[in-house]
Design an enzyme around this catalytic site. Structure first.
Site, PDB file in Angstrom:
ATOM      1  N   LYS A 215      42.228  74.447  -1.297  1.00 42.04           N
ATOM      2  CA  LYS A 215      41.465  75.615  -2.645  1.00 42.04           C
ATOM      3  C   LYS A 215      42.733  75.173  -3.654  1.00 42.04           C
ATOM      4  CE  LYS A 215      41.418  80.342  -4.860  1.00 42.04           C
ATOM      5  NZ  LYS A 215      41.638  81.796  -4.540  1.00 42.04           N
ATOM      6  N   GLU A 221      50.551  71.115   4.971  1.00 43.86           N
ATOM      7  CA  GLU A 221      49.628  71.175   5.693  1.00 43.86           C
ATOM      8  C   GLU A 221      48.179  70.022   5.848  1.00 43.86           C
ATOM      9  OE1 GLU A 221      51.125  75.150   7.012  1.00 43.86           O
ATOM     10  OE2 GLU A 221      50.349  74.072   5.319  1.00 43.86           O
ATOM     11  N   GLY A 277      40.082  81.559   0.494  1.00 40.47           N
ATOM     12  CA  GLY A 277      39.933  81.015   1.340  1.00 40.47           C
ATOM     13  C   GLY A 277      39.047  81.325   2.718  1.00 40.47           C
ATOM     14  N   ARG A 278      39.536  82.680   3.432  1.00 41.62           N
ATOM     15  CA  ARG A 278      38.737  83.109   4.405  1.00 41.62           C
ATOM     16  C   ARG A 278      37.492  83.270   4.104  1.00 41.62           C
ATOM     17  NH1 ARG A 278      42.777  85.693   2.817  1.00 41.62           N
ATOM     18  NH2 ARG A 278      42.681  88.216   2.175  1.00 41.62           N
ATOM     19  N   GLU A 363      44.541  88.655   8.178  1.00 49.66           N
ATOM     20  CA  GLU A 363      44.906  87.769   7.124  1.00 49.66           C
ATOM     21  C   GLU A 363      44.441  88.653   5.908  1.00 49.66           C
ATOM     22  OE1 GLU A 363      44.294  83.986   5.146  1.00 49.66           O
ATOM     23  OE2 GLU A 363      46.226  83.963   6.302  1.00 49.66           O
ATOM     24  N   HIS A 394      36.822  86.305  33.522  1.00 48.11           N
ATOM     25  CA  HIS A 394      37.555  85.666  34.217  1.00 48.11           C
ATOM     26  C   HIS A 394      38.865  85.692  34.359  1.00 48.11           C
ATOM     27  CE1 HIS A 394      33.916  85.356  37.927  1.00 48.11           C
ATOM     28  NE2 HIS A 394      33.404  85.534  36.498  1.00 48.11           N
ATOM     29  N   LYS A 514      56.560  79.860   4.010  1.00 52.13           N
ATOM     30  CA  LYS A 514      56.263  79.031   3.507  1.00 52.13           C
ATOM     31  C   LYS A 514      57.354  77.919   3.235  1.00 52.13           C
ATOM     32  CE  LYS A 514      51.690  78.539   3.185  1.00 52.13           C
ATOM     33  NZ  LYS A 514      50.338  78.840   2.467  1.00 52.13           N
TER      34      LYS A 514
END
Length: 556
Positions: A215, A221, A277-278, A363, A394, A514
């Site tokens: 964005k 990263e 973003g999400r 978030e 399991h 950050k």
């Protein structure tokens, strides 16, 4: 309520009349067992359900009565939920801390619709980008878009993180059966160099396209991995940085920054500040998905999103799927004190779905202050986790059935399999239905004894039951259904945020780490021994890292 009065509710949720009534009610019903609730009302399973936009929700296996739901709805009404929904759909600045609308719903609005932001209809902008995406995808798939050496693109690597990673990765994997088999898709997010090496392993750089999705185009990263990708391409193609230009496109709200990186403006696909973003999968962030399944199927997904949007906007709360799910989450988090919930898709292609909902939930609603800056008075955002069935059975279902924590579960299943094979799907569905029944009704000591179990072993074989669950059913996992399912959870999260009176659309909680990381990086890169100014633990870790990192050089 006036059109712009949605944000002035300054009353803490715990001070609302409906909340007090709900607390009194909780004390009366908290010990009721699902065995008794179903025994008293044999038609409970037929009555406690809701259906909309292609999805069916069975919520009968929840520890509620009809009065519970009525009181929860009263809480939603007193909290101004409908006004807040309307405000979001109108394009008002519901993301108040960042002074933006939260208009992910505009990303899937059909042409001809009008949603005004700052005096401008944003729907034409949205469709202009979708049309550009479709044109680009057509060029790649037809072979018209080729790499530096003239080879056709065969591998697409998406570089992003958070919503720019989880969304397109989940969707591309979920809808793999609709994908063009001529393309291979990989997704890179982690800063770990191993992640980069694995992303480019065994691929031909001359046939590789990188989609850089960020964005701000400043996320450390993403930018770091994008630079590594450019260096890798230049070294493999034996040319200059210009030789890599036909191997990069960008998705960003910061077009100048993407251009500064070296990506030509025609190869930058825009999205906007009013998209979190999400919540951005339906924007150009979904470019890898459109490359995979094509514009037509991508449009089907958008239609699925839109249908659930309209269901959320217009359906009465007692039949509104996202509202019911959101209110049930409030019931368990803030009355029962449940601290997590499990998302359990009985569909192989939805393996990444729990991780996606984890980010969406935690978030968005992992907040400690209200929209007016006061401390929250209730627990917010339970931890989300899960796994596909039957794998999870399991793994952690032991905890769900006989552990001490109360963990509500969402079971997601489909009537028709994507790939029919013998009786596989019937067995899968039998397990899904069986688990919800076993969680709800359990197995008593008397039932265990009747089976001839030795007295000493009986306690170990007892299942207490009374473990709540929702069951979400759809016909089949298609692009349309996938869109409905994601939108269902988006709006459930918003519903919860409104009750808590928090802002689900900012994420300041990721910023501090950050900032500190950028500061620490300067010390790690310093060739001289730095004077450290952190706490004793962090200083010691930095010194140890620097000392041990140097050892290989000394040995050499």
């Amino acid at each position: 309520m006036a059109a712009r009065d949605w944000s002035v509710n300054r009353t803490a949720p715990t001070k609302r009349t409906a909340w007090n009534a709900l607390q009194i009610h909780y004390k009366k019903v908290r010990h009721l067992h699902l065995r008794d609730l179903f025994a008293r009302d044999p038609l409970r399973g037929e009555r406690m359900n809701a259906e909309g936009a292609g999805l069916f929700l069975d919520y009968s296996k929840n520890r509620i009565t009809y009065q519970t739901l009525r009181l929860l709805i009263e809480l939603a009404e007193e909290s101004g939920l409908q006004a807040r929904i309307d405000a979001m759909f109108r394009g008002e600045n519901v993301n108040i801390t960042e002074k933006h609308p939260a208009l992910h719903i505009a990303l899937r609005t059909p042409k001809g619709t009008s949603i005004i932001v700052d005096g401008k209809n944003v729907v034409p902008q949205v469709h202009a980008v979708l049309d550009r995406m479709a044109y680009f995808c057509g060029r790649v798939l037809s072979g018209d878009w080729r790499g530096h050496t003239g080879k056709q693109i065969r591998t697409v690597i998406n570089i992003g993180i958070g919503g720019s990673h989880l969304g397109p990765m989940l969707a591309t994997e979920a809808l793999r059966s609709y994908a063009d088999s001529s393309l291979t898709f990989r997704f890179l997010a982690n800063l770990d160099s191993s992640a980069f090496i694995e992303a480019v392993r065994d691929v031909d750089p001359a046939e590789t396209l990188f989609v850089i999705s960020s964005k701000t185009f400043k996320t450390i990263e993403t930018v770091t991995n994008a630079r590594a990708a450019r260096e890798w391409l230049v070294s493999k193609l034996g040319g200059t940085e210009d030789s890599a230009s036909k191997h990069f496109v960008a998705v960003s709200a910061n077009v100048p920054e993407a251009a500064h990186f070296g990506i030509g403006t025609p190869n930058i696909f825009e999205f906007w500040d009013w998209v979190g973003g999400r919540y951005s999968l339906c924007s150009a962030v979904g470019l890898p998905l459109m490359l995979a399944i094509g514009p037509k199927q991508f449009g089907q997904m958008l239609e699925g999103f839109h249908q659930m949007d309209m269901h959320y906007l217009a359906t009465p709360f007692d039949r509104n799927l996202p509202v019911v799910m959101g209110l049930l989450s409030i019931w368990y988090s803030d009355l029962f004190g449940s601290q997590s919930f499990a998302v359990l898709p009985y569909e192989h292609y939805l393996a990444r779905f729990p991780a996606y909902i984890q980010q969406l939930t935690m978030e968005s609603n992992g907040k400690q202050v209200t929209v007016i800056g006061t401390d929250v008075t209730l627990q917010t955002a339970p931890v989300c986790w899960g796994e596909t069935g039957t794998n999870g059975q399991h793994s952690f279902f032991q905890l769900l059935h006989q552990g001490t924590a109360l963990i509500p579960c969402d079971f997601i299943a489909f009537i028709d399999p994507v790939h029919p094979l013998g009786n596989h799907h019937d067995l899968l569905m039998a397990n899904a239905f069986a688990q919800t029944a076993a969680l709800a009704f359990g197995k008593t000591a008397d039932q265990v004894k009747v089976e001839g179990t030795p007295e000493w072993l009986v306690p170990h074989r007892v299942f207490p039951g009374n473990r709540p669950s929702n069951t979400i059913l759809a016909q089949q996992l298609t692009p349309h259904t996938f869109g409905e399912l994601i939108a269902l959870y988006e709006h459930s999260v918003y519903t919860q945020g409104v009750i808590w009176n928090i802002n689900p659309f900012d994420q300041w909680g990721v910023e501090l780490g950050k900032d500190v990381a950028r500061s620490i990086m300067s010390y790690l890169e310093n060739t001289e021994e730095p004077v450290l100014e952190y706490d004793g633990s962090t200083n010691a870790l930095i010194r140890r890292y620097r000392a041990m990192r140097k050892e290989p050089d000394k040995a050499a």
